[in-house]
Design a protein around this motif. Structure first.
Motif, PDB file in Angstrom:
ATOM      1  N   ILE A 195      76.292 -38.522 -29.218  1.00  0.00           N
ATOM      2  CA  ILE A 195      74.847 -38.252 -30.309  1.00  0.00           C
ATOM      3  C   ILE A 195      75.089 -36.910 -30.912  1.00  0.00           C
ATOM      4  O   ILE A 195      74.752 -35.831 -30.092  1.00  0.00           O
ATOM      5  CB  ILE A 195      73.719 -38.549 -29.452  1.00  0.00           C
ATOM      6  CG1 ILE A 195      73.602 -39.785 -28.932  1.00  0.00           C
ATOM      7  CG2 ILE A 195      72.553 -38.200 -30.478  1.00  0.00           C
ATOM      8  CD1 ILE A 195      72.390 -40.158 -27.796  1.00  0.00           C
ATOM      9  N   ALA A 196      75.511 -36.937 -31.923  1.00  0.00           N
ATOM     10  CA  ALA A 196      75.906 -35.544 -32.744  1.00  0.00           C
ATOM     11  C   ALA A 196      74.584 -34.524 -32.587  1.00  0.00           C
ATOM     12  O   ALA A 196      73.541 -35.045 -32.967  1.00  0.00           O
ATOM     13  CB  ALA A 196      76.461 -35.921 -33.966  1.00  0.00           C
ATOM     14  N   PRO A 197      74.975 -33.283 -32.405  1.00  0.00           N
ATOM     15  CA  PRO A 197      76.393 -32.707 -32.013  1.00  0.00           C
ATOM     16  C   PRO A 197      76.623 -32.653 -30.871  1.00  0.00           C
ATOM     17  O   PRO A 197      77.949 -32.096 -30.341  1.00  0.00           O
ATOM     18  CB  PRO A 197      76.004 -31.237 -32.322  1.00  0.00           C
ATOM     19  CG  PRO A 197      74.741 -30.965 -31.887  1.00  0.00           C
ATOM     20  CD  PRO A 197      73.862 -32.546 -32.227  1.00  0.00           C
ATOM     21  N   ARG A 198      76.076 -33.470 -29.864  1.00  0.00           N
ATOM     22  CA  ARG A 198      76.509 -33.472 -28.299  1.00  0.00           C
ATOM     23  C   ARG A 198      78.110 -34.252 -28.210  1.00  0.00           C
ATOM     24  O   ARG A 198      78.289 -34.994 -28.824  1.00  0.00           O
ATOM     25  CB  ARG A 198      75.584 -34.491 -27.642  1.00  0.00           C
ATOM     26  CG  ARG A 198      75.762 -34.477 -26.186  1.00  0.00           C
ATOM     27  CD  ARG A 198      75.202 -35.619 -25.286  1.00  0.00           C
ATOM     28  NE  ARG A 198      73.856 -35.542 -25.582  1.00  0.00           N
ATOM     29  CZ  ARG A 198      73.039 -36.597 -24.942  1.00  0.00           C
ATOM     30  NH1 ARG A 198      73.462 -37.748 -24.671  1.00  0.00           N
ATOM     31  NH2 ARG A 198      71.636 -36.695 -25.637  1.00  0.00           N
ATOM     32  N   LEU A 199      78.520 -33.384 -27.102  1.00  0.00           N
ATOM     33  CA  LEU A 199      79.858 -33.741 -26.939  1.00  0.00           C
ATOM     34  C   LEU A 199      79.949 -34.313 -25.491  1.00  0.00           C
ATOM     35  O   LEU A 199      78.944 -33.822 -24.879  1.00  0.00           O
ATOM     36  CB  LEU A 199      81.018 -32.525 -26.851  1.00  0.00           C
ATOM     37  CG  LEU A 199      81.263 -32.003 -28.250  1.00  0.00           C
ATOM     38  CD1 LEU A 199      82.323 -30.679 -27.925  1.00  0.00           C
ATOM     39  CD2 LEU A 199      81.887 -33.027 -29.266  1.00  0.00           C
ATOM     40  N   ILE A 200      80.692 -35.384 -25.259  1.00  0.00           N
ATOM     41  CA  ILE A 200      80.917 -35.808 -23.738  1.00  0.00           C
ATOM     42  C   ILE A 200      82.193 -35.726 -23.423  1.00  0.00           C
ATOM     43  O   ILE A 200      83.136 -35.716 -24.369  1.00  0.00           O
ATOM     44  CB  ILE A 200      80.044 -37.287 -23.578  1.00  0.00           C
ATOM     45  CG1 ILE A 200      81.050 -38.364 -24.657  1.00  0.00           C
ATOM     46  CG2 ILE A 200      78.731 -37.375 -23.931  1.00  0.00           C
ATOM     47  CD1 ILE A 200      80.654 -39.643 -24.354  1.00  0.00           C
ATOM     48  N   ARG A 201      82.646 -35.723 -22.193  1.00  0.00           N
ATOM     49  CA  ARG A 201      84.034 -35.839 -21.645  1.00  0.00           C
ATOM     50  C   ARG A 201      84.257 -36.490 -20.454  1.00  0.00           C
ATOM     51  O   ARG A 201      83.131 -36.588 -19.694  1.00  0.00           O
ATOM     52  CB  ARG A 201      84.504 -34.176 -21.723  1.00  0.00           C
ATOM     53  CG  ARG A 201      84.141 -33.383 -20.430  1.00  0.00           C
ATOM     54  CD  ARG A 201      84.406 -32.002 -20.463  1.00  0.00           C
ATOM     55  NE  ARG A 201      84.229 -31.395 -19.092  1.00  0.00           N
ATOM     56  CZ  ARG A 201      84.161 -30.190 -18.887  1.00  0.00           C
ATOM     57  NH1 ARG A 201      84.983 -29.239 -19.933  1.00  0.00           N
ATOM     58  NH2 ARG A 201      83.811 -29.741 -17.943  1.00  0.00           N
ATOM     59  N   LEU A 202      85.435 -36.861 -20.063  1.00  0.00           N
ATOM     60  CA  LEU A 202      85.887 -37.329 -18.857  1.00  0.00           C
ATOM     61  C   LEU A 202      86.963 -36.314 -18.216  1.00  0.00           C
ATOM     62  O   LEU A 202      87.770 -36.151 -18.939  1.00  0.00           O
ATOM     63  CB  LEU A 202      86.226 -38.808 -18.926  1.00  0.00           C
ATOM     64  CG  LEU A 202      85.000 -39.744 -18.795  1.00  0.00           C
ATOM     65  CD1 LEU A 202      85.955 -41.337 -18.832  1.00  0.00           C
ATOM     66  CD2 LEU A 202      84.185 -39.848 -17.528  1.00  0.00           C
TER      67      LEU A 202
END
Length: 355
Positions: A195-202
């Motif tokens: 959900i811009a600007p949120r970044l997600i990562r694994l």
């Protein structure tokens, strides 16, 4: 008082695939109508030939659309633990179909992801269900967030892994506004905008809570702490220096397959323990799509007595429910959840909003 007679059977996965709890084509169409799946996806070849479900060309676009529309139409909520006479949760796919599709209700992670797993298997997807630990950085209790934000709860979260092509993908519609709410590949180092600007990562990494020590430099025969898949969020990414991004852990999980009997235990604890977030606070969330319905852009969340809206990085208070009647009306008007009189009367007095 429950029966004390020994059970005649216990929860398990049906050993014969023919006995798996699968939905008919007619039931799938009911579900697709429930989540307003666009006609273009209803015409997907996957729905005519389930063998195409595992393909990147056809299976992935349909899976992405299902996850996107499910999260925006089916609320993440714990209402059954508050607005009901019985305060019990079912994980039976048949009962969940009745509740989620026909009664237009939502549920928590184990209800939603159990149901979605059955839907996806009915279409033809290969699904493996797993378990996770929610980060205490997500805790509703300020003292816990302040002092234990690098630690995790016990096994209290369910997610699904779906094989597309040669890769498994994380499919999770049961984490509310903090979940991925999109299909992401199970790939170490994967990073994207959600959900811009949120970044997600694994990331595949050890967590701080491990008795196993790191192997000595150059040492052999010491494997070190076990690695877990860690799902993190960065709320305000830096445009100029990505290395300065601050990442918040959301949950970690394992690739080990969890069984229905595992979720039976996990769900019982999280839905009955008085210290559980779910038994203490009324909450309800639905995700918001953009006009094209191609991207999740925010959420509407009721927490106790306040409805907040977030679109991108912008947050606002939409309404404050001063009375119980106002909260019940908001659930109907904002979230489309119309409670029966019996459900309203089932709310204990100590959880009712008072003027």
């Amino acid at each position: 008082m429950g029966s004390t007679d020994p059970p005649t059977s216990l929860t398990q996965v049906a050993l014969d695939k023919a006995d798996w709890p699968l939905f008919t084509k007619a039931q799938l169409l009911e579900y697709f109508e429930r989540i307003d799946l666009p006609q273009s996806h209803l015409e997907s070849i996957v729905l005519q030939d389930g063998l195409q479900a595992g393909t990147v060309e056809y299976g992935l676009p349909l899976l992405q659309a299902i996850v996107r529309h499910h999260s925006s139409r089916v609320t993440f909520d714990n209402l059954v633990l508050h607005y009901s006479a019985h305060k019990t949760v079912t994980l039976d796919p048949v009962a969940l179909f009745e509740r989620i599709v026909r009664q237009k209700r939502g549920g928590r992670c184990m209800e939603q992801n159990s149901f979605l797993a059955a839907v996806l298997r009915s279409i033809g997807y290969e699904v493996r269900s797993g378990g996770g630990r929610v980060s205490r950085a997500m805790s509703p209790y300020p003292e816990v967030r302040q002092h234990q934000s690098t630690t995790y709860d016990g096994w209290n979260h369910m997610l699904n892994l779906v094989r597309i092509g040669s890769e498994w993908h994380v499919v999770d519609v049961g984490m509310g506004s903090m979940g991925p709410n999109m299909v992401i590949p199970l790939r170490d180092g994967f990073e994207t905008t959600s959900i811009a600007p949120r970044l997600i990562r694994l990331q595949l990494r050890p967590i701080a809570e491990s008795y196993a020590s790191a192997p000595a430099a150059g040492g052999e025969g010491r494997p070190g702490p076990p690695l877990l898949w860690c799902y993190d969020c960065c709320y305000r990414p830096s445009e100029s220096s990505p290395a300065d991004n601050v990442w918040t852990p959301v949950y970690c999980f394992t690739e080990a397959e969890f069984l229905p009997q595992d979720y039976e235990m996990m769900s019982w604890f999280t839905s009955t323990n008085p210290r559980s977030f779910f038994t203490r606070y009324v909450t309800c969330t639905k995700m918001l799509l953009d006009e094209s319905e191609e991207h999740v852009v925010g959420n509407l969340t009721l927490f106790v007595d306040t409805i907040r809206k977030q679109v991108g990085a912008t947050r606002s208070v939409e309404a404050e429910c001063k009375t119980e009647e106002a909260r019940v009306k908001a659930l109907a008007d904002v979230f489309g959840i119309v409670l029966t009189e019996d459900e309203v009367q089932g709310l204990p007095d100590d959880r009712k909003l008072q003027t």
